[in-house]
Scaffold this active site. Sequence first.
Site, mmCIF file in Angstrom:
data_model
loop_
_atom_site.group_PDB
_atom_site.id
_atom_site.type_symbol
_atom_site.label_atom_id
_atom_site.label_comp_id
_atom_site.label_asym_id
_atom_site.label_seq_id
_atom_site.Cartn_x
_atom_site.Cartn_y
_atom_site.Cartn_z
ATOM 1 N N GLY A 176 35.255 -54.007 17.065
ATOM 2 C CA GLY A 176 35.080 -53.098 15.926
ATOM 3 C C GLY A 176 35.388 -51.659 16.274
ATOM 4 O O GLY A 176 35.795 -51.341 17.389
ATOM 5 N N GLY A 221 33.831 -47.511 15.458
ATOM 6 C CA GLY A 221 32.788 -46.657 14.899
ATOM 7 C C GLY A 221 33.424 -45.407 14.328
ATOM 8 O O GLY A 221 34.645 -45.322 14.191
ATOM 9 N N SER A 222 32.595 -44.416 13.970
ATOM 10 C CA SER A 222 33.153 -43.169 13.442
ATOM 11 C C SER A 222 33.981 -42.479 14.530
ATOM 12 O O SER A 222 34.928 -41.763 14.239
ATOM 13 C CB SER A 222 32.038 -42.253 12.938
ATOM 14 N N GLY A 233 35.679 -43.681 18.388
ATOM 15 C CA GLY A 233 35.824 -44.662 19.453
ATOM 16 C C GLY A 233 35.787 -46.105 18.977
ATOM 17 O O GLY A 233 35.604 -46.389 17.798
ATOM 18 N N ASP A 234 35.976 -47.014 19.944
ATOM 19 C CA ASP A 234 36.014 -48.453 19.661
ATOM 20 C C ASP A 234 34.807 -49.157 20.255
ATOM 21 O O ASP A 234 34.173 -48.664 21.190
ATOM 22 C CB ASP A 234 37.300 -49.065 20.241
ATOM 23 N N ILE A 235 34.510 -50.335 19.703
ATOM 24 C CA ILE A 235 33.367 -51.122 20.159
ATOM 25 C C ILE A 235 33.879 -52.438 20.734
ATOM 26 O O ILE A 235 34.732 -53.101 20.123
ATOM 27 C CB ILE A 235 32.380 -51.393 19.003
ATOM 28 N N ASP A 250 25.564 -40.108 7.438
ATOM 29 C CA ASP A 250 26.614 -41.084 7.091
ATOM 30 C C ASP A 250 25.972 -42.426 6.731
ATOM 31 O O ASP A 250 26.297 -43.466 7.307
ATOM 32 C CB ASP A 250 27.617 -41.246 8.235
#
Length: 337
Positions: free
Chosen positions: A27, A29-30, A32-34, A139
Amino acid sequence: MDKMRILKESRPEIIVGGKYRVIRKIGSGSFGDIYLGMSIQSGEEVAIKMESAHARHPQLLYEAKLYRILSGGVGFPRIRHHGKEKNFNTLVMDLLGPSLEDLFNFCTRHFTIKTVLMLVDQMIGRLEYIHLKCFIHRDIKPDNFLMGIGRHCNKLFLIDFGLAKKFRDPHTRHHIVYREDKNLTGTARYASINAHLGIEQSRRDDMESLGYVMMYFNRGVLPWQGMKANTKQQKYEKISEKKMSTPIEVLCKGSPAEFSMYLNYCRSLRFEEQPDYMYLRQLFRILFRTLNHQYDYIYDWTMLKQKTHQGQPNPAILLEQLDKDKEKQNGKPLIAD
């Protein structure tokens, strides 16, 4: 041996903090990547958030600090490790399940009032806790509320604190000052009217955003979704205009009166005023009892999975699919409609 297997075997392993192996991307995020990760010692699955160490506005270490401040609160993932790994800032945390946006789609974009009310009670609780710690989220949206996994599969978690801000000094108790020159931060679809107007956000704005999330689940779509415009700025202006011109009673038509009471209350709050969280929770708890529902943690997706004889959705697979869907669009903007 096929080429794909050779490529996989030749790719260097990424080990974070000497303890966690990076498996695959699941996934975004606002910032970077997960990635799905695994503890080398125990085999336990974890979530690993990574951003470039050369990012213009690095957020991950700030977010790690916030998670530390929030540690011990119900509905916030635990931090296992944070630091720097070669060219990346890294954050290792509990792996969670699908987001409420995922589950809303899984349930064909319809939640029953029982499911909405069980979620509302937990969502208000999560906001109360971060506000107690002197931060606002800025957010609030269905994508940032995730269900847990395993023994926590019925518990709601709040994530993604890259845009969070301290609204009060925890020692002096001084509140941030009122300003009217701010850019819109967060997601336009769920942003408060004051955020659209450029007013500094405070606790009231998180609460108002939550009201729009509730109505999104009740209605399936908000009146200001799908606005067409030539530029992003024009689109945000159209969303703002539609939001301001839609009376709360029209927005909440067909839903129990408690939802319009909630939104009217949130919009009436002053900039520095502390929301009465217990009043708001009681509003919906009394409605829940009036409708003769049991707080049994049997959500709409629980019923749907039982009907289709499926097990608990694999969080990594669901998040990976969500990420693929997002990549089909031309990148994810910081401020979406």
